[in-house]
Design a protein around this motif. Structure first.
Motif, PDB file in Angstrom:
ATOM      1  N   ALA A  76     -11.534  22.184   9.657  1.00 56.18           N
ATOM      2  CA  ALA A  76     -12.092  20.914  10.165  1.00 56.18           C
ATOM      3  C   ALA A  76     -11.464  19.667  11.097  1.00 56.18           C
ATOM      4  N   ALA A  77      -9.862  21.059  10.831  1.00 53.53           N
ATOM      5  CA  ALA A  77      -8.738  19.975  12.302  1.00 53.53           C
ATOM      6  C   ALA A  77      -9.343  20.775  12.995  1.00 53.53           C
ATOM      7  N   ALA A  78     -10.183  22.256  13.070  1.00 54.25           N
ATOM      8  CA  ALA A  78      -9.835  23.668  14.752  1.00 54.25           C
ATOM      9  C   ALA A  78     -11.128  22.214  15.647  1.00 54.25           C
ATOM     10  N   LEU A  79     -12.117  21.818  14.773  1.00 54.07           N
ATOM     11  CA  LEU A  79     -12.719  20.876  14.877  1.00 54.07           C
ATOM     12  C   LEU A  79     -12.633  19.868  15.440  1.00 54.07           C
ATOM     13  N   ASP A  80     -12.177  19.703  15.278  1.00 53.12           N
ATOM     14  CA  ASP A  80     -11.303  17.547  15.819  1.00 53.12           C
ATOM     15  C   ASP A  80     -10.852  18.029  17.392  1.00 53.12           C
ATOM     16  N   GLY A  81     -10.543  19.100  17.644  1.00 50.74           N
ATOM     17  CA  GLY A  81      -9.792  20.000  18.218  1.00 50.74           C
ATOM     18  C   GLY A  81      -7.921  20.168  18.281  1.00 50.74           C
ATOM     19  N   ALA A  82      -7.541  20.228  17.132  1.00 53.55           N
ATOM     20  CA  ALA A  82      -6.634  20.737  16.599  1.00 53.55           C
ATOM     21  C   ALA A  82      -6.160  21.879  16.873  1.00 53.55           C
TER      22      ALA A  82
ATOM     23  N   ARG B 176      -0.297  21.649  16.428  1.00 52.24           N
ATOM     24  CA  ARG B 176      -0.956  19.577  16.245  1.00 52.24           C
ATOM     25  C   ARG B 176      -1.008  20.289  14.263  1.00 52.24           C
ATOM     26  N   THR B 177      -2.087  21.313  14.338  1.00 49.67           N
ATOM     27  CA  THR B 177      -2.093  21.199  12.918  1.00 49.67           C
ATOM     28  C   THR B 177      -1.217  21.648  11.320  1.00 49.67           C
TER      29      THR B 177
END
Length: 273
Positions: free
Chosen positions: A169-175, A179-180
């Motif tokens: 989900a963090a990767a999908l949000d562009g993190a 940042r993750t």
């Protein structure tokens, strides 16, 4: 499963016995530190015939101010560097897949398998050749390596238990990975990181051999070395020796009391895993 009253009472009896067994040496040293010195008038003292002046004399004679300051500097260097490196390496081994990860992880584990006594002498000659003996770096660098070995093993297990959906989900949000790590992984692993901080501080504070070998000049004597030197001067004076031991142990006790909630939580989570 329902526990009967007899079983519960037996559990408390066992816990009390273990508590008495663990606390008896600590209370003995603490009470001895307030006892009168050899040759002193036992009737003199303060409230309840206690002698808190033992701590003042031990502090002044033993020079614990300088040795405690040296230990604090070394502990700050070791703990900060070891925690940062362990978080980064544990994050890589726990959440990423790359060629040679398993082999490289076992290389890290060698730091847990090889005792410091086996490498301290060759390490001393290497550091002396680089002009690092009698410096904070000579004391801190070997302990950083030891702590990173355990920290990588500890945090890898912690990070691998995080739900993959959270990272996706963090990767999908562009993190990105950094940042993750900072926004999701570390906040979710505070108990485990706190446990590593407490353990690294405890190991660094109690380290004797590395500090002894790497500082032959004695200018950077740490707290355990200061206590050993103090013991050589006052072997028969148990009151002063006990006061010195309490002074050396006090910073570690304070840190544990401050962070005990996260430490116990982290240990329990590690036991469940």
């Amino acid at each position: 499963m329902r526990v009967s009253a007899a079983e519960r009472a037996m559990n408390y009896v066992v816990l009390v016995l273990f508590a008495v067994f663990a606390l008896t040496p600590i209370l003995t040293i603490l009470l001895t530190s307030f006892s009168p010195q050899i040759g002193a008038d036992a009737a003199d003292g303060g409230f309840w015939n206690l002698h808190p002046e033992n701590f003042v004399e031990a502090w002044q004679v033993g020079g614990f101010g300088r040795s405690l300051a040296n230990s604090l500097v070394v502990a700050a260097i070791v703990v900060s560097a070891a925690v940062v490196l362990s978080v980064l390496s544990g994050y890589a081994f726990g959440t990423m897949r790359f060629p040679g990860a398993t082999l490289l992880f076992y290389v890290f584990l060698l730091g847990l398998m090889i005792p410091a006594e086996a490498v301290v002498i060759p390490l001393f000659f290497d550091l002396r050749a680089m002009g690092l003996t009698d410096t904070y770096a000579a004391i801190a660098l070997p302990q950083i390596a030891q702590s990173v070995a355990f920290g990588t093993f500890w945090l890898r297990a912690q990070f691998r238990t995080l739900p993959e959906e959270l990272l996706e989900a963090a990767a999908l949000d562009g993190a990105g990975p950094v940042r993750t790590l900072l926004r999701i992984v570390v906040p979710a692993s505070v108990p485990a990181v706190t446990t590593l901080i407490v353990l690294a501080f405890m190991w660094t504070w109690n380290e004797f051999l590395i500090a002894l070998v790497m500082t032959p000049g004695g200018s950077l004597r740490t707290a355990p070395l200061g206590l050993a030197n103090f013991q050589g001067q006052y072997t028969a004076e148990l009151a002063l020796l006990s006061a010195g031991a309490v002074i050396v142990a006090l910073p570690m006790v304070i840190m544990f009391l401050v962070l005990q909630r996260h430490f116990i939580r982290g240990m329990l989570e590690g036991a469940v895993k």
